[in-house]
Design a protein around this motif. Sequence first.
Motif, PDB file in Angstrom:
ATOM      1  N   SER A   6       0.837  -1.202   0.000  1.00 46.15           N
ATOM      2  CA  SER A   6       0.000   0.000   0.000  1.00 46.15           C
ATOM      3  C   SER A   6       0.875   1.257   0.000  1.00 46.15           C
ATOM      4  N   PHE A   9       1.980   1.997  -3.562  1.00 53.55           N
ATOM      5  CA  PHE A   9       0.971   2.709  -4.343  1.00 53.55           C
ATOM      6  C   PHE A   9       0.882   4.178  -3.935  1.00 53.55           C
ATOM      7  N   ASN A  13       1.665   7.201  -6.512  1.00 51.21           N
ATOM      8  CA  ASN A  13       0.722   8.298  -6.698  1.00 51.21           C
ATOM      9  C   ASN A  13       1.408   9.644  -6.494  1.00 51.21           C
ATOM     10  N   LEU A  28       4.567   3.285 -10.885  1.00 53.99           N
ATOM     11  CA  LEU A  28       4.754   2.091 -10.050  1.00 53.99           C
ATOM     12  C   LEU A  28       6.151   1.492 -10.228  1.00 53.99           C
TER      13      LEU A  28
END
Length: 99
Positions: A6, A9, A13, A28
């Motif tokens: 998590s 990600f 972002n 990514l």
Amino acid sequence: MKVDKSSIFKVANAIRRSQNGLTIGEALKMAWKAAKLQVELAAGEVRFRYRKVNGEVREAVGTLKNMVTDTFSAFNGTAMFYFDIEKKGFRSFVVANLV
């Protein structure tokens, strides 16, 4: 050492927001590369390259092993710092510029 997916990600972002025109897939890839580098830096000396702000590619030998700072605070998603063994000081770079 296990990497929290998590957080990968979240970092991707942050990279995508800071770099115009990147796809989530490209962001990514950059996030995973930076996370792997962070783990390696925490384990010992690592040779890596990144593009400086002026466009020059810098080859660095760095570490975070046995540093006073918390290793995970060395990586905030858009920038990472490390102890440069050759220059004998802390340096930082933008994660998206990692080569």
